[in-house]
Design a protein around this motif. Sequence first.
Motif, PDB file in Angstrom:
ATOM      1  N   LYS A   1       0.963  -1.205  -0.008  1.00 35.37           N
ATOM      2  CA  LYS A   1       0.037   0.091  -0.018  1.00 35.37           C
ATOM      3  C   LYS A   1       0.789   1.362   0.032  1.00 35.37           C
ATOM      4  N   ALA A   2       0.399   2.417  -0.455  1.00 37.45           N
ATOM      5  CA  ALA A   2       1.115   3.555  -0.335  1.00 37.45           C
ATOM      6  C   ALA A   2       0.779   3.940   1.018  1.00 37.45           C
ATOM      7  N   PRO A   3       2.032   4.607   1.748  1.00 40.51           N
ATOM      8  CA  PRO A   3       2.121   4.946   2.958  1.00 40.51           C
ATOM      9  C   PRO A   3       0.739   5.794   3.669  1.00 40.51           C
ATOM     10  N   ASP A   4       0.372   6.641   2.828  1.00 40.10           N
ATOM     11  CA  ASP A   4      -0.960   7.383   3.220  1.00 40.10           C
ATOM     12  C   ASP A   4      -2.202   6.734   2.888  1.00 40.10           C
TER      13      ASP A   4
ATOM     14  N   GLN B   1       0.766  14.065  -5.271  1.00 38.66           N
ATOM     15  CA  GLN B   1       1.457  14.932  -4.332  1.00 38.66           C
ATOM     16  C   GLN B   1       2.947  14.747  -4.713  1.00 38.66           C
ATOM     17  N   LYS B   2       3.858  15.759  -3.894  1.00 40.24           N
ATOM     18  CA  LYS B   2       5.081  15.518  -4.336  1.00 40.24           C
ATOM     19  C   LYS B   2       5.829  14.380  -3.849  1.00 40.24           C
ATOM     20  N   PRO B   3       6.610  13.598  -4.564  1.00 35.60           N
ATOM     21  CA  PRO B   3       7.269  12.341  -4.174  1.00 35.60           C
ATOM     22  C   PRO B   3       7.854  12.622  -2.761  1.00 35.60           C
ATOM     23  N   GLY B   4       7.524  11.500  -1.540  1.00 33.46           N
ATOM     24  CA  GLY B   4       8.266  11.841  -0.462  1.00 33.46           C
ATOM     25  C   GLY B   4       7.230  12.340   0.533  1.00 33.46           C
ATOM     26  N   THR B   5       5.968  13.136   0.127  1.00 31.55           N
ATOM     27  CA  THR B   5       5.352  13.605   1.080  1.00 31.55           C
ATOM     28  C   THR B   5       3.990  12.881   0.863  1.00 31.55           C
TER      29      THR B   5
END
Lengths: 531, 531
Positions: B468-471, B494-498
């Motif tokens: 899964k994506a972290p968010d 969203q910007k990568p890493g955010t």
Amino acid sequence: MPGLLSSLNLHHHGLNMGRSSLTSLFRTSRLAVQSSSSPSQINHNTNVSTTTQEKPTLTIDNLNPNIKVMEYVVRGPVVIRAGEIEKELEKGVRKPFTEVIKANIGDCHAMGQVPITFTRQVLALVTCLKLLEDPYFSDDAKMRAKLILAGCRGSSVGSYTDSPGIEIIRKHVAEYIKRRDGIPADWQNIVISAGASDAIKNLLKLFICDVNGKKPGVMVPIPQYPLYSASLAEFNMHQIGYFLDESRNWGLDIAELNRSIQEARKVSNPRAIVVINPGNPTGQVFTRENIEEIIKFAHKEGLFIFADEVYQDNVYPEGSKFFSIKKVLMEMGAPYSNMELASFMSCSKGYMGECGLRGGYVEVLNMEPKVKEMYLKAISAMLCPTVLGQACLDTIMYPPQPGEPSYNNFLKEKNEVLESLKLRAKMVADAFNSMKGFSCNTVQGAMYAFPSMKLPPKAIEEAKKQNKAPDTFYAFELLEKTGISIVPGSGFGQKPGTYHFRTTILPQPEKLKEMLKKFAEFHKKFLQEWS
Amino acid sequence: MPGLLSSLNLHHHGLNMGRSSLTSLFRTSRLAVQSSSSPSQINHNTNVSTTTQEKPTLTIDNLNPNIKVMEYVVRGPVVIRAGEIEKELEKGVRKPFTEVIKANIGDCHAMGQVPITFTRQVLALVTCLKLLEDPYFSDDAKMRAKLILAGCRGSSVGSYTDSPGIEIIRKHVAEYIKRRDGIPADWQNIVISAGASDAIKNLLKLFICDVNGKKPGVMVPIPQYPLYSASLAEFNMHQIGYFLDESRNWGLDIAELNRSIQEARKVSNPRAIVVINPGNPTGQVFTRENIEEIIKFAHKEGLFIFADEVYQDNVYPEGSKFFSIKKVLMEMGAPYSNMELASFMSCSKGYMGECGLRGGYVEVLNMEPKVKEMYLKAISAMLCPTVLGQACLDTIMYPPQPGEPSYNNFLKEKNEVLESLKLRAKMVADAFNSMKGFSCNTVQGAMYAFPSMKLPPKAIEEAKKQNKAPDTFYAFELLEKTGISIVPGSGFGQKPGTYHFRTTILPQPEKLKEMLKKFAEFHKKFLQEWS
């Protein structure tokens, strides 16, 4: 035997009929398509990045080419001209008539049909909750309104619903289908839509997928309802026309299905077949035997069936009976009962004629679960069909029941509409059959007659001079001289060398009588003028 | 500087978050796209003509590949799971909460907002003509209902209207725009639609046209409203993401526009730019200066502007003001005032929140006449937008005027909703800014907050393990433990890493307070668990 290409050419020929500006546009687009094997790919040297304010960003040259070639003749050039004439009449321009009679579109209320009281009561109640206390409204309408509101988030029709619609209404649809067919239906196979057109397009687009360099092909009857030709053009899919047999009351001949699919396999991958029953524009109602043959054909050829059954309540003469494709297919048993089928229904036709409310549904049978998941995902971006259209559908799927306060009035209203339509169906066919050079099949169902006509060679020549299809020329003449608006047969497709038009049977009886009289007078003069 | 591809990868990464069945489907589809330069063309050896009943006709392998890759996260996996949890609660399954709070979708009435009385009165009146005699209804509502009915064929909302809508309502829209901008509007440039989404898709599809082997490109903000990514995927158009600047309250930086279009020109023909103002999901309201810069940029690059302005009534803090792109562009004068623009508005947002009624419009400015003719032809096959949605739009475009019987109550209802939303916009941003690791910009407009969050490395690792994506992992955890349903930022881009999420500000004040309290408690425990 006329081939696929001639049917397509004829179809294109229908495009050539409009006002000069439309004509030139369509010419451009046809050239664009012919110059490339893939219409979605146009090569030219204009660099779009150098656009200035003098040249618009979006031009006819870089517009979606599929949009350019699509046409929807029910709202095409003749009908556009009819609208202009209405405006001219309003402004006081003198004409040989005082009003335009719109016999071009199945728009029931526009032609004086009165809405079903129960439906409108429920709609008012779910919209304005204060009315739930009003003694004017019947108790069953109030109960129904409360049931629908209980299915709405926050008890408001102003909330989004699930994308396939409100659960309780989907369940009512499933119960309706079960009563109709005597065969259970699963409410999770029901997807509510903004009219049948919405559902048809959403399902058709699932098939957009070229395989081994060939386009997906969809079999449609000729004559057909132009939503199909328009959607297939928009989706750059291949239209496979199969001719209905006018000499057998627009019946369906399996040899013709075989001919058309064999020809189409050379250039496309046939994936689906559209069956319109009762027929639009042709008004036939298929026999059970004919439906069995179609199902066997679709099974043999591995086709997904699109059952356009929106006129299922509109069946008129003794001996004609509507059989849903689902009922026949399920009763045939395996392997047929495992076939993929989408059956469409609408609030716009039948006895209710609520075209403007945009309610409808599709029952999707035996769809591969992974495909169904993708289908439901695809419709979710459009959020949900209009909730008031859904509420309208509910009142038709689950009408007042015997013993309920609204029952007697509902039944009276329903029967009055259907009885009157039955009468008008006969009036129209009889009238055309009594005119010289016309021949009209029995209108067994739906809301249209599609008579054929023999046109004098001089009229055909004049049409060519005017760059119009002969039946379009005839329709324009009729419109300008009588105010009667019909749709030329070329927009639906017809056998080469034959000419037809579609007229609705919807004007109220007195108005219809007047229209048919004016029509007969016009036709007599037309024959005199061009003989 | 993060590139286009990383933004796309991230976007795809968002797909990887669902239940295992969804995940595997999306994987298949991604492979299908990667294996071919044109997703609408798949080569494999299965001969579709040999299908038997064992193999369905329509499978995941021959399904429209664009449908497979599209996603609409507002109704995506987290929300689907929220629906399942609701069903489980109904069945009596024990959870650490008693209800699901749907903060995932801008569905006002579902969250307790009350409809505007005047709107609902007019809708009931046009539906059920008997009520025109009922003293409960105000005279101005009755006048309005009669005006709308006079615009309907056969005086029934059950008739089809012209495809761009009822003339008198289009005129009311034009007058509304003139009052809003101080600049005249031509009613013939107004096309009414079933919600803004319908109009957006119908206009976007005009641009489907590859030129010199390159796809058409459309610039969309990142984060964006996923209707755009979903539609561009469906139409196989190229999405050109331009990043909004979170550090400047989601402002728009022209250098970033230049970067993104330059990069995109290598692989596509940029044709249009989408501007969402007030922003969804980001809640910013652009300054007039910022809008001027965008217009100059679009002019320089020859782009058609899509102005998504559906939240134009939802502007909250002192000093923030909505300027329509049309107003600014017209006031800038030539050459800007000759640019092509489509501006979208909806009944679903603002103070009325009538999402379920599906009303909206687009004003189309400076469209090439031949293109406009094709556009109108293309929408005609879908007949017309729902008439009750049109009637709803009418009451918003032409609300009760001072001195009319409904005026005072209308104004009171409108102001109450907007005042309360203003309060809640501040409550939400303040609450997130007080939580550890969160940072939330001022919600200047619209109905959403889009806070960023720092996630502990262990949580990120666990998310990866779960594919899964972290968010998305965070959103699922929140849902399962508190019943709060939000949308992970990866679905908006969203910007990568955010990492972000979108929550609405729509729960009523007491419920919102409770939700934010539960959220804070959950977040604290989450940090403890994964630190």
